[in-house]
Design an enzyme around this catalytic site. Structure first.
Site, PDB file in Angstrom:
ATOM      1  N   THR A  91       0.859  -1.188   0.000  1.00 42.81           N
ATOM      2  CA  THR A  91       0.000   0.000   0.000  1.00 42.81           C
ATOM      3  C   THR A  91       0.901   1.247   0.000  1.00 42.81           C
ATOM      4  OG1 THR A  91      -0.174  -0.044   2.422  1.00 42.81           O
ATOM      5  CG2 THR A  91      -1.926  -1.146   1.184  1.00 42.81           C
ATOM      6  N   LYS A 120       7.364   2.209   2.903  1.00 45.77           N
ATOM      7  CA  LYS A 120       8.396   2.824   3.747  1.00 45.77           C
ATOM      8  C   LYS A 120       7.885   3.282   5.113  1.00 45.77           C
ATOM      9  CE  LYS A 120       8.954   5.459   0.129  1.00 45.77           C
ATOM     10  NZ  LYS A 120       9.043   5.323  -1.281  1.00 45.77           N
ATOM     11  N   GLU A 144      13.502  -5.112   1.232  1.00 39.40           N
ATOM     12  CA  GLU A 144      14.453  -4.597   0.224  1.00 39.40           C
ATOM     13  C   GLU A 144      13.820  -3.507  -0.639  1.00 39.40           C
ATOM     14  OE1 GLU A 144      17.919  -5.759  -0.500  1.00 39.40           O
ATOM     15  OE2 GLU A 144      17.637  -3.779  -1.369  1.00 39.40           O
ATOM     16  N   GLY A 149      14.605   0.558  -5.507  1.00 40.45           N
ATOM     17  CA  GLY A 149      14.058  -0.640  -6.165  1.00 40.45           C
ATOM     18  C   GLY A 149      15.117  -1.630  -6.644  1.00 40.45           C
ATOM     19  N   GLU A 205       6.511  11.093  -6.463  1.00 41.02           N
ATOM     20  CA  GLU A 205       5.430  10.589  -5.625  1.00 41.02           C
ATOM     21  C   GLU A 205       4.139  11.326  -6.006  1.00 41.02           C
ATOM     22  OE1 GLU A 205       5.934   8.182  -2.950  1.00 41.02           O
ATOM     23  OE2 GLU A 205       7.793   7.992  -4.051  1.00 41.02           O
ATOM     24  N   ASP A 216      10.876  11.569   1.358  1.00 45.40           N
ATOM     25  CA  ASP A 216      11.136  10.216   0.853  1.00 45.40           C
ATOM     26  C   ASP A 216      12.572   9.777   1.198  1.00 45.40           C
ATOM     27  OD1 ASP A 216      10.405   7.955  -1.104  1.00 45.40           O
ATOM     28  OD2 ASP A 216      12.209   8.780  -2.024  1.00 45.40           O
ATOM     29  N   LYS A 220      13.807   6.687   3.811  1.00 47.27           N
ATOM     30  CA  LYS A 220      14.700   5.610   3.384  1.00 47.27           C
ATOM     31  C   LYS A 220      15.970   5.582   4.246  1.00 47.27           C
ATOM     32  CE  LYS A 220      13.044   5.716  -1.407  1.00 47.27           C
ATOM     33  NZ  LYS A 220      13.181   6.420  -2.686  1.00 47.27           N
TER      34      LYS A 220
HETATM   35  N1  HSE Z   1       9.583   9.057  -5.800  1.00 50.88           N
HETATM   36  C1  HSE Z   1      10.583   8.092  -5.449  1.00 50.88           C
HETATM   37  C2  HSE Z   1      11.878   8.494  -6.150  1.00 50.88           C
HETATM   38  C3  HSE Z   1      10.131   6.727  -5.863  1.00 50.88           C
HETATM   39  O1  HSE Z   1      11.849   9.413  -6.964  1.00 50.88           O
HETATM   40  O2  HSE Z   1      12.918   7.926  -5.846  1.00 50.88           O
HETATM   41  C4  HSE Z   1      10.855   5.577  -5.228  1.00 50.88           C
HETATM   42  O3  HSE Z   1      10.696   5.516  -3.836  1.00 50.88           O
END
Ligand code: HSE
Length: 340
Positions: A91, A120, A144, A149, A205, A216, A220
């Protein structure tokens, strides 16, 4: 291995396609299959203990009719009653309260199911709780796909580099910001114009402030700090500055000094921080376009750099597949002590 897929947007559909694509390989290698016994999107679901056809699910979803029946109760309630082995939670990220992903993941772990996720929020906000719950119940929580990705940072560090102490790390964890900063530098294009391009190309996003304000990247980085360096931090502990204020003039000034501006996440003795920094041209962190990169320093190996694509349908499916294969390998070891 029976999978319950929760979230059937780009990532969920990519995973269904990868399951279909790797069917023969999985059977050949592990003598079993990845059987999707349930799939949920935000409103509808499909369920079959004999296994759903992955490509039919994708076609149904793309026809705009949802996956089947309307969901009568919450996904978490349905997960408590369902028979499956692995929850694949995909999700969208919510960095305010991590829901609905947090409750879905927690429910599966409480029911002693393994979990693989690309979400995340739950890990950036509640890493320690979820990690302890999975250990207490003797199941695995694999993630992961939450960071980069097709940049296999987490499994590389936690499995192949398990004996190493990661002393510091520095990286570019958001493809959208990197795309914007490199287009500004290489083409002299203004910020707003390139942001629109990134949105049109599907990198950004849904709410692009998650990208450009460093939200973001900070999510991470918090996940990596916990998973790779054993820290106990959340998203809220990350000092964060985004790239909104980076002007074309600043980028051009950096270029005169043979440098580029990049949004860098760093964990070292001084803390956990995301901010725009100047990087010398030719340095491993001076990458262009939508690539992600992580540069680590470990006690035995020294410097290690991993670069790859950070987002996309196939790329995220690749990360989820690597976690699913990790579970298949563990199962094979538990069952007969050997893997082909
Ligand atoms: N919007 C994110 C990016 C997507 O640009 O890296 C991957 O988490």
């Amino acid at each position: 291995m029976r999978l319950a897929l929760v979230g059937f947007g780009t990532v969920g559909q990519g995973v269904a396609e990868a399951v279909a694509m790797k069917k023969d390989f999985i059977f050949d290698r592990f003598g079993t299959d990845l059987k999707i016994v349930a799939a949920f999107d935000s409103m509808t679901y499909a369920m079959d203990p004999r296994g759903l056809k992955p490509l039919e699910l994708v076609a149904k979803k793309q026809s705009g009719k949802g996956l089947g029946k309307t969901r009568p109760k919450s996904v978490a309630e349905m997960l408590r009653e369902l028979d499956y082995d692995v929850l694949v939670e995909m999700t969208p990220t919510n960095i305010e309260n991590a829901e609905p992903g947090y409750t879905n993941i927690r429910t599966a772990l409480e029911c002693c199911r393994d979990v693989v996720t690309s979400n995340k929020g739950p890990l950036a906000l509640n890493y320690r709780t979820l990690d302890e719950l999975s250990k207490k119940n003797g199941v695995e929580l694999r993630f992961e796909a939450t960071v980069g990705g097709a940049t296999p940072i987490i499994n590389l560090s936690r499995e192949l580099l398990m004996a190493e102490k990661v002393e510091s790390m520095k990286g570019i964890l958001n493809g959208t910001c990197n795309f914007i900063l490199s287009r500004m530098g290489e083409e002299g294009l203004p910020f707003e114009y390139v942001l629109k391009e990134a949105q049109e190309m599907g990198y950004a996003e849904t709410d692009p402030s998650y990208d450009i304000d460093g939200i973001d990247s900070a999510s991470k980085l918090a996940i990596l700090a916990n998973a790779i360096m054993g820290l106990d931090v959340t998203y809220n502990d990350v000092r964060r500055t985004g790239i909104r204020r980076i002007t074309l003039e600043a980028v051009e000034l950096a270029a005169k000094e043979k440098k580029v501006i990049r949004l860098i996440g760093e964990v070292n003795g001084g803390g956990v921080e995301v901010s725009p920094r100047m990087v010398p041209l030719g340095h491993p962190l001076s990458i262009s376009g939508t690539l992600n990169v992580l540069h680590m320093h470990t006690d035995l190996a020294g410097a290690i750099t991993v670069t790859g694509r950070g987002a996309g349908r196939k790329e995220t499916a690749s990360a989820i597949m690597s976690d699913l294969v990790g579970l298949l390998k563990r199962n094979a070891c538990l069952l007969n002590g050997k893997v082909k």
